[in-house]
Design a protein around this motif. Sequence first.
Motif, PDB file in Angstrom:
ATOM      1  N   ASP A 121       0.855  -1.193   0.000  1.00  0.00           N
ATOM      2  CA  ASP A 121       0.000   0.000   0.000  1.00  0.00           C
ATOM      3  C   ASP A 121       0.890   1.241   0.000  1.00  0.00           C
ATOM      4  O   ASP A 121       1.889   1.305   0.727  1.00  0.00           O
ATOM      5  CB  ASP A 121      -0.883  -0.050   1.256  1.00  0.00           C
ATOM      6  CG  ASP A 121      -1.827   1.132   1.406  1.00  0.00           C
ATOM      7  OD1 ASP A 121      -1.870   2.002   0.507  1.00  0.00           O
ATOM      8  OD2 ASP A 121      -2.529   1.181   2.436  1.00  0.00           O
ATOM      9  N   TRP A 122       0.514   2.236  -0.821  1.00  0.00           N
ATOM     10  CA  TRP A 122       1.246   3.500  -0.807  1.00  0.00           C
ATOM     11  C   TRP A 122       1.106   4.213   0.539  1.00  0.00           C
ATOM     12  O   TRP A 122       1.932   5.064   0.880  1.00  0.00           O
ATOM     13  CB  TRP A 122       0.726   4.422  -1.916  1.00  0.00           C
ATOM     14  CG  TRP A 122       1.187   4.054  -3.294  1.00  0.00           C
ATOM     15  CD1 TRP A 122       0.512   3.295  -4.209  1.00  0.00           C
ATOM     16  CD2 TRP A 122       2.420   4.424  -3.924  1.00  0.00           C
ATOM     17  NE1 TRP A 122       1.246   3.176  -5.369  1.00  0.00           N
ATOM     18  CE2 TRP A 122       2.424   3.862  -5.231  1.00  0.00           C
ATOM     19  CE3 TRP A 122       3.515   5.179  -3.524  1.00  0.00           C
ATOM     20  CZ2 TRP A 122       3.484   4.035  -6.108  1.00  0.00           C
ATOM     21  CZ3 TRP A 122       4.587   5.347  -4.403  1.00  0.00           C
ATOM     22  CH2 TRP A 122       4.564   4.783  -5.680  1.00  0.00           C
ATOM     23  N   PRO A 153      -5.680   4.296   1.403  1.00  0.00           N
ATOM     24  CA  PRO A 153      -4.936   3.176   0.819  1.00  0.00           C
ATOM     25  C   PRO A 153      -5.019   3.203  -0.709  1.00  0.00           C
ATOM     26  O   PRO A 153      -6.077   3.459  -1.280  1.00  0.00           O
ATOM     27  CB  PRO A 153      -5.653   1.945   1.379  1.00  0.00           C
ATOM     28  CG  PRO A 153      -6.425   2.437   2.558  1.00  0.00           C
ATOM     29  CD  PRO A 153      -6.795   3.846   2.245  1.00  0.00           C
ATOM     30  N   ARG A 154      -3.888   2.904  -1.343  1.00  0.00           N
ATOM     31  CA  ARG A 154      -3.805   2.726  -2.796  1.00  0.00           C
ATOM     32  C   ARG A 154      -2.810   1.613  -3.052  1.00  0.00           C
ATOM     33  O   ARG A 154      -1.717   1.592  -2.467  1.00  0.00           O
ATOM     34  CB  ARG A 154      -3.334   3.991  -3.511  1.00  0.00           C
ATOM     35  CG  ARG A 154      -4.251   5.197  -3.446  1.00  0.00           C
ATOM     36  CD  ARG A 154      -5.450   5.070  -4.372  1.00  0.00           C
ATOM     37  NE  ARG A 154      -6.587   4.455  -3.717  1.00  0.00           N
ATOM     38  CZ  ARG A 154      -7.667   4.009  -4.326  1.00  0.00           C
ATOM     39  NH1 ARG A 154      -7.752   4.058  -5.654  1.00  0.00           N
ATOM     40  NH2 ARG A 154      -8.658   3.484  -3.653  1.00  0.00           N
ATOM     41  N   PRO A 206       9.913  13.337  -6.890  1.00  0.00           N
ATOM     42  CA  PRO A 206       8.795  12.401  -7.040  1.00  0.00           C
ATOM     43  C   PRO A 206       8.606  11.478  -5.845  1.00  0.00           C
ATOM     44  O   PRO A 206       7.542  10.872  -5.697  1.00  0.00           O
ATOM     45  CB  PRO A 206       9.168  11.600  -8.298  1.00  0.00           C
ATOM     46  CG  PRO A 206      10.153  12.441  -9.027  1.00  0.00           C
ATOM     47  CD  PRO A 206      10.915  13.161  -7.963  1.00  0.00           C
ATOM     48  N   ALA A 207       9.615  11.347  -4.989  1.00  0.00           N
ATOM     49  CA  ALA A 207       9.495  10.481  -3.820  1.00  0.00           C
ATOM     50  C   ALA A 207       8.683  11.127  -2.706  1.00  0.00           C
ATOM     51  O   ALA A 207       8.240  10.444  -1.777  1.00  0.00           O
ATOM     52  CB  ALA A 207      10.882  10.103  -3.298  1.00  0.00           C
ATOM     53  N   VAL A 208       8.472  12.430  -2.781  1.00  0.00           N
ATOM     54  CA  VAL A 208       7.701  13.143  -1.755  1.00  0.00           C
ATOM     55  C   VAL A 208       6.219  13.054  -2.106  1.00  0.00           C
ATOM     56  O   VAL A 208       5.822  13.415  -3.221  1.00  0.00           O
ATOM     57  CB  VAL A 208       8.146  14.617  -1.668  1.00  0.00           C
ATOM     58  CG1 VAL A 208       7.278  15.373  -0.670  1.00  0.00           C
ATOM     59  CG2 VAL A 208       9.612  14.704  -1.280  1.00  0.00           C
ATOM     60  N   TYR A 209       5.429  12.562  -1.164  1.00  0.00           N
ATOM     61  CA  TYR A 209       3.999  12.400  -1.433  1.00  0.00           C
ATOM     62  C   TYR A 209       3.327  13.753  -1.655  1.00  0.00           C
ATOM     63  O   TYR A 209       3.702  14.750  -1.022  1.00  0.00           O
ATOM     64  CB  TYR A 209       3.318  11.685  -0.272  1.00  0.00           C
ATOM     65  CG  TYR A 209       3.509  10.184  -0.254  1.00  0.00           C
ATOM     66  CD1 TYR A 209       4.436   9.561  -1.102  1.00  0.00           C
ATOM     67  CD2 TYR A 209       2.789   9.375   0.598  1.00  0.00           C
ATOM     68  CE1 TYR A 209       4.604   8.194  -1.108  1.00  0.00           C
ATOM     69  CE2 TYR A 209       2.956   7.999   0.627  1.00  0.00           C
ATOM     70  CZ  TYR A 209       3.860   7.412  -0.227  1.00  0.00           C
ATOM     71  OH  TYR A 209       4.037   6.055  -0.221  1.00  0.00           O
TER      72      TYR A 209
END
Length: 543
Positions: free
Chosen positions: A67-68, A86-87, A405-408
């Motif tokens: 889950d992300w 959740p994704r 891109p790693a930062v939500y």
Amino acid sequence: MTTTTPPPEAFDYIIVGAGSAGCVLANRLSEDPEVSVLLLEAGGSDWNPWIHVPVGYFKTMHNPATDWCYLTDPDEGIDGRRLQWPRGKVLGGSSSLNGLLYIRGQREDYDDWAQLGNDGWDYDSVLPYFKKSECQERGADDYHGADGPLKVSDLRLRREIAERFIEAAKASGIPENRDVNGATQEGVGYFQQTSYKGFRCSTAKAFLRPALKRSNLTLVKRAHCQRLLLEGKRVVGVEYRQGQSIQRASARLEVLLSSGAIGSPQILQCSGIGDPDHLAEVGVDCRHALPGVGENLQDHLQIRLVFKTSCRTLNDEVRHPLRKLAVGTQYALTRTGPLTLAASQVCIFTQSRDGLDRPDIQFHMQPLSADKPAEGVHPFSAFTSSVCQLRPTSRGRIRITSADPAVYPSIQPNYLSTEEDCRVAVDAIKVARRIAEQAPLAEVITDEYVPGREYQSDEQLLEAARRYSQTIYHPAGTCKMGHDDLAVVDDRLRVHGLEGLRVVDASIMPIIVSGNTNAPTIMIAERAADMIKADRRAQARVA
């Protein structure tokens, strides 16, 4: 991290995201042996056995291995709370984590899309694609297919409290409806679910696994897309991180974003495609101005009512270790029992008030109750009656907060931010209570545990909605299809103003569908695959 890269490998199509839509695209596009397809998935394999046990979503949601684990911003509409979103970060995406419920929405949903100028998205046009993907346990008819890869089955669990709930709904004036995906949606009945013989049927299992036998389909796991590669106004490939290295792949024909309502707008914004002012704020050079990227966010917000009962519910069956052992043994031997449970047993589609021409609220009835499912059920007999507004008028947004891109991204749903949504929330609680007051349900209810009978006035009921609501995990709309100023894709899902790029997932919904979003997302991918194939044939004729 390694920043030097070898020359990019070339494919005809690159699909970013092996989720509900991406697995469908990978299957359908690779049917043509003349094209090569690269499928990138940020997560790993779907080896976890809990993915395949229907009730396993209790174990896979909020698990960073699958889950992300997104978290919304504090939202004023729900008392400043932050909700977990959740994704799926695994093959199959959210179809490997979701509650398995198979709901298509209403005819009017798709006709409304078409009336907004989206040709080919009316109900009569999309119905064949629902049927194409479906392997309906009950057989084929005017509304269902039986030859597709996606298994759709009746529930393998029945409980007394669910039967009582259905009878009470009928007593309140709601008609019985055995097929809410058929001629009409309105009514009460049991859900169907995407499972087969007691196992989950994700899109990875239904669509991707058979397609991986083809030599023209390449799957790369743990490949996190960083950004799209542009040459002028054409997208020519992708850059992705795998482990500690940065890789590139080029697309001869098209890149297809299927990373979902959060991931797709994030990738676009990180690539410099979005609102110029917002991109400047986070230090991203604007490559293509498209102010609607990340806007138009919609979700279904459920208001949970929990009723204590004098009759046994699933709380009693799964609360104690010996009973859990019995449940596990039953599943191992017969593939039946509580471990086959979808997220809910009974659904209702009805009107929140008189005078409406179609259902505007949906119920998910669960024969159990819990504060948080992962923490275990309540230590008493109870069931949950959750109700949500089907077509909220509130709109939120997804925005990156960093060029990394790693930062939500920031997720702001803006729940209950319109007068209409607040009114429906209050009326929906009243409908839930009216059902609970009917025989034969009322005779086994001993107490309203949540929100509690102290909430009576409209103002108090709205307070309860803000306090006791949760997402049903249906984010949509952030790359909307259309032709207005906030539209991101056209009715062939091509990104406005760019060549070689489409978005294919729930983010393209201009208006969220009236129900659970997984089946419509699969349909969107089926429809898109045919469009992509047709456009390729047309280009070949011109050439």
